[in-house]
Design a protein around this motif. Structure first.
Motif, PDB file in Angstrom:
ATOM      1  N   GLN A  52       0.831  -1.203   0.000  1.00 27.36           N
ATOM      2  CA  GLN A  52       0.000   0.000   0.000  1.00 27.36           C
ATOM      3  C   GLN A  52       0.866   1.254   0.000  1.00 27.36           C
ATOM      4  OE1 GLN A  52      -3.463   0.069  -0.150  1.00 27.36           O
ATOM      5  NE2 GLN A  52      -3.098   2.239  -0.517  1.00 27.36           N
ATOM      6  N   GLY A  56       0.513   1.700  -3.719  1.00 28.44           N
ATOM      7  CA  GLY A  56      -0.765   2.389  -3.605  1.00 28.44           C
ATOM      8  C   GLY A  56      -0.622   3.880  -3.431  1.00 28.44           C
ATOM      9  N   TRP A 115      -8.119  -4.569   2.042  1.00 29.26           N
ATOM     10  CA  TRP A 115      -7.678  -4.833   0.662  1.00 29.26           C
ATOM     11  C   TRP A 115      -8.569  -5.915   0.070  1.00 29.26           C
ATOM     12  CZ3 TRP A 115      -3.997  -4.568   4.701  1.00 29.26           C
ATOM     13  CH2 TRP A 115      -3.199  -3.415   4.698  1.00 29.26           C
ATOM     14  N   HIS A 116      -9.425  -5.535  -0.855  1.00 29.37           N
ATOM     15  CA  HIS A 116     -10.397  -6.470  -1.409  1.00 29.37           C
ATOM     16  C   HIS A 116      -9.683  -7.655  -2.044  1.00 29.37           C
ATOM     17  CE1 HIS A 116     -13.815  -8.061  -3.652  1.00 29.37           C
ATOM     18  NE2 HIS A 116     -14.591  -7.298  -2.885  1.00 29.37           N
ATOM     19  N   GLU A 118     -10.344  -9.656  -4.432  1.00 34.12           N
ATOM     20  CA  GLU A 118     -10.430  -9.842  -5.881  1.00 34.12           C
ATOM     21  C   GLU A 118      -9.542  -8.885  -6.669  1.00 34.12           C
ATOM     22  OE1 GLU A 118     -14.478  -9.688  -7.054  1.00 34.12           O
ATOM     23  OE2 GLU A 118     -15.084 -11.447  -5.860  1.00 34.12           O
ATOM     24  N   ASP A 119      -8.985  -7.900  -6.010  1.00 33.40           N
ATOM     25  CA  ASP A 119      -8.093  -6.952  -6.696  1.00 33.40           C
ATOM     26  C   ASP A 119      -6.676  -7.523  -6.745  1.00 33.40           C
ATOM     27  OD1 ASP A 119     -10.249  -5.268  -6.899  1.00 33.40           O
ATOM     28  OD2 ASP A 119      -9.721  -4.092  -5.114  1.00 33.40           O
ATOM     29  N   ALA A 120      -6.079  -7.530  -7.938  1.00 33.12           N
ATOM     30  CA  ALA A 120      -4.728  -8.072  -8.119  1.00 33.12           C
ATOM     31  C   ALA A 120      -3.686  -7.065  -7.640  1.00 33.12           C
ATOM     32  CB  ALA A 120      -4.485  -8.426  -9.571  1.00 33.12           C
ATOM     33  N   ARG A 121      -2.710  -7.560  -6.863  1.00 30.71           N
ATOM     34  CA  ARG A 121      -1.628  -6.708  -6.361  1.00 30.71           C
ATOM     35  C   ARG A 121      -0.303  -7.437  -6.581  1.00 30.71           C
ATOM     36  NH1 ARG A 121      -5.868  -6.648  -2.900  1.00 30.71           N
ATOM     37  NH2 ARG A 121      -6.841  -4.609  -2.524  1.00 30.71           N
ATOM     38  N   GLU A 219      -2.071 -12.540  -2.008  1.00 36.17           N
ATOM     39  CA  GLU A 219      -3.327 -13.154  -1.566  1.00 36.17           C
ATOM     40  C   GLU A 219      -3.153 -13.529  -0.106  1.00 36.17           C
ATOM     41  OE1 GLU A 219      -6.533 -15.393  -0.594  1.00 36.17           O
ATOM     42  OE2 GLU A 219      -4.633 -16.475  -0.808  1.00 36.17           O
TER      43      GLU A 219
END
Length: 740
Positions: A52, A56, A115-116, A118-121, A219
């Protein structure tokens, strides 16, 4: 040769990161006596925060690293010790384990809230993937060099700390003899807090370093389990030796990369084996390494459980069946099916009551035994096809028997393990089963028979049918699961009050004393493991049948840890604690999330608030688990104790029963909704003891039996009470007063 060198360096890098993580575990265990199952979750949370800050919010990489590793990591460890860990003295092993498991789950819920999932990081290596050097045709990236240097520096630093510094000696004394350390002028809590701060820092550093090496998107579950692989490295050194821990980490890293490099490509299970390898090594290390001697009851723990009589168990079981039947009249079909699913989880939780609550043996993977039974029932217990398919009673019986045998096979090598070592062994079994068996979707041919253990990643399990009893109907399923729970619970209470149950309790309280009195601990452990596995298997088959289908994630180790945590929160020594833990684990989370999602959909302007409250409720559930240290006997114990005081305020009990009857009639006639019925019922249950204390302020609280003659003088009345509780004939008046 180039391939060998490439995978060797990669294995050393992976081992270096494992070593960093494992050294943090060794550090905290050596100074507090608590094995931190949340170590991987701390690494995960720190890694997400690093992402983040860097990706981010665009902070420089070096600044993000300083903030996360230098500030957040130590602060997180120090806060955990100050708020939770130092309150775990004089608690049983299961309480200490469950508290750290609750922290793990709480951090997972918190990360999924912020941090959702389904969002790719994606995280890049330090200085980028292009920053590298080449040696003899082998490419080494700067990030990998940093991992190796950091591991070497930490190994040397910790070795010097523990063997050459006064601080290290004081750290070891903080767990060996804190009272003696305090008399020497040191503060054990402050030393333990320092070690937790350092351990958390190492966990966060390991998470930041290993994520780019492993590749893929961030994940939460995967990253948590990735660092948990370091448990095997920590056990190489038996949680004491830093050099052996680092050696074990290197073996772990090299073995994983060599499997990926040299196993034949046509071995479809090689990938699953590579993922499972750390848990296999952990299990082997636990079995091979010498174990601690049998312990006596040197420390009196704070857990207190009252074994109910069989008569009370029968009465409570009948009341449960009647109560569920009445509640079912208020529910729609969907709610009834969901409730039935929760009762199957409660049956699985009963396996923890007999194994952990009665015998003191730990199992962190109860759902894994349910998975074994489900696979057996799917392959050998279904008749018919399509909508006419049914699960046969013989299939269920075979599944239960096979699961009992598997439980015995798991117990055989683990018979000499206790406490933490046994918990780690069962966890290793659960992770191994998830990675090797539940991921096995390919076809195999054995003796001319083609099969797949977990075809298509999903097992379709039809309802059970026994003559006219067809569990396709949700109401029938609910009542059948409830009756089975009640019967098994009554059987377990009868077992606890039998000679066998008393032998289990003696083994739990003091294995050494039990062995000296001639008890065969091997037979006791073996028998209770098989019984526990059989109960979990029965619940697992019913759970799969209630849902209609199950996937591998339904038996994930995180689900097992959640069930264990909630059962301990309810009271691991009570069958009613299993009911609480099963219902909360099976349907509680679903109801919480579903309720707030429905509220969010119904009121779009409040959508964000309601969804946040749903996530907050999930985190709060984990917070309850963290508070077990203050109430190690569980919520059920406190509830029983509060209602026991109402014996001197019977009008309150009668009035409460009448009020509950009125609420039920109002809900049945539709005057109030089910939601209000549930809320008002919960308020009534909690307020009755308060009203009882208000109306009967002179009621005297009974002294616990173990404190008779300690907290207050030993009187003839106390002696009579002891005689009644022990089932002894009352003493004659003269003798009684003479003793007094």
């Amino acid at each position: 040769m180039t391939t060998f060198l490439t995978f060797t360096i990669l294995g050393l890098v992976l081992g270096a990161v494992y070593a960093i993580a494992a050294s943090g575990l060794v550090l905290t265990y050596n100074t507090s006596g608590i094995f931190n199952f949340a170590h991987g979750a701390q690494a995960m949370l720190g890694t997400f925060l690093y992402w983040q800050l860097t990706y981010g919010w665009g902070l420089p990489m070096w600044l993000s690293l300083i903030i996360v590793v230098g500030v957040v990591g130590p602060a997180m460890g120090a806060a955990l010790h100050a708020l939770i860990m130092k309150g775990l003295r004089d608690t049983a092993d299961v309480t200490k384990i469950v508290v750290t498991v609750a922290i793990l789950l709480g951090m997972l819920f918190l990360s999924q809230w912020i941090w959702h999932p389904e969002d790719a990081r994606i995280m890049e290596m330090f200085f980028g993937a292009g920053a590298k050097v080449e040696f003899s045709g082998v490419v080494i990236r700067y990030h990998e060099i940093i991992c190796l240097l950091a591991a070497a520096a930490i190994a040397v630093g910790l070795r010097v700390l523990f063997t050459r510094s006064r601080v290290g000696v004081v750290m070891r004394g903080a767990v060996d003899d804190p009272d003696l350390l305090r008399r020497c002028g040191h503060n054990p809590d402050r030393i333990a807090m320092l070690s937790w701060a350092l351990g958390s820092t190492l966990a966060v550093l390991a998470g930041v370093l290993i994520t780019p090496v492993g590749g893929g998107a961030l994940e939460a579950n995967a990253l948590t389990l990735l660092v948990i692989d370091a448990f095997a490295a920590a056990m190489f050194g038996r949680l004491r030796s830093i050099p052996r821990t680092f050696a074990g980490a290197m073996v772990l890293g090299l073995a994983a990369t060599y499997v990926a490099a040299y196993f034949p490509t046509d071995w479809t299970w090689a990938g699953n084996l590579r993922v499972s390898l750390p848990m296999i090594i952990l299990f082997v290390v636990l079995i091979v390494l010498p174990q601690d001697r049998l312990r006596g009851a040197a420390i009196r723990t704070r857990e207190r459980y009252r074994a109910p009589t069989v008569r009370k168990a029968v009465t409570s079981g009948a009341a449960l069946v009647a109560g569920v039947f009445l509640l079912a009249l208020l529910m729609d079909d969907t709610s009834i099916t969901t409730f039935g699913l929760g009762m199957t989880f409660a049956i699985i939780a009963l396996s923890l009551t007999v194994l952990t609550g009665y015998a003191g043996e730990l199992n962190l993977a109860p759902l894994s035994f349910g998975a074994v039974a489900t696979i057996v029932a799917f392959h050998f217990g279904i008749t018919g096809t399509g909508l006419a398919a049914r699960l046969t009673p013989w299939g269920v019986l075979l599944a239960v028997l096979v699961t009992a045998v598997v439980g015995g096979l798991v117990a055989l090598p683990a018979l000499r393990l206790r406490g933490l070592y046994l918990a780690l062994a069962t966890m290793a079994f659960g992770v191994f089963l998830s990675n090797m068996v539940l991921r096995d979707t390919t076809e195999h041919t054995l003796f001319g028979v083609t099969f797949s253990l977990f075809p298509n990643g999903t097992l379709i399990v039809p309802p059970l049918q026994v003559g006219p009893l067809d569990l396709r109907d949700g109401r029938t399923l609910l009542m059948t699961a409830t009756v089975l729970f009640a019967l098994i619970a009554i059987g377990l209470v009868a077992l606890r009050n039998s000679g066998y149950g008393r032998r289990l309790a003696a083994m739990k309280d003091s294995p050494a004393a039990s062995a000296m009195l001639g008890q065969n601990l091997v037979k006791l452990k073996f028998g209770v493991f098989m019984l526990s596995a059989a109960i979990a298997g029965l619940g697992g088959v019913l759970m799969a049948s209630a849902g209609g289908s199950v996937a591998g994630d339904n038996f994930h180790i995180m689900a097992s840890l959640s069930l264990v945590m909630l059962t301990v929160v309810g009271g691991i020594g009570y069958v009613s604690g299993a009911l609480f833990g099963g219902l909360m684990s099976g349907v509680g989370f679903t109801i919480i999330i579903g309720t707030f999602n429905d509220l969010a959909a119904a009121t779009p302007p409040m959508e964000t608030i309601f969804k946040s409250l749903g996530h907050l409720a999930m985190v709060a559930t984990a917070l309850i688990g963290m508070g077990v240290g203050k109430n190690p006997s569980g919520m059920v114990h406190d509830l029983f104790e509060s209602y026991r005081a109402l014996r001197n305020a019977r009008p309150v009990l009668i009035g409460g029963a009448a009020a509950q009857a009125v609420l039920y009639v109002l809900a049945l006639t539709g005057v109030i909704g089910n939601w209000w019925f549930a809320v008002l019922t919960a308020c009534l249950v909690m307020m009755l003891p308060v009203f009882g204390r208000m109306l009967a302020p002179t009621a005297v609280r009974e002294t616990p039996l173990e404190l008779v003659g300690v907290d207050e003088p030993y009187t003839p009345e106390l002696r009579d009470r002891l005689d009644r509780e022990l089932g002894l004939a009352p003493a004659l008046g003269g003798d009684r007063h003479a003793v007094a």
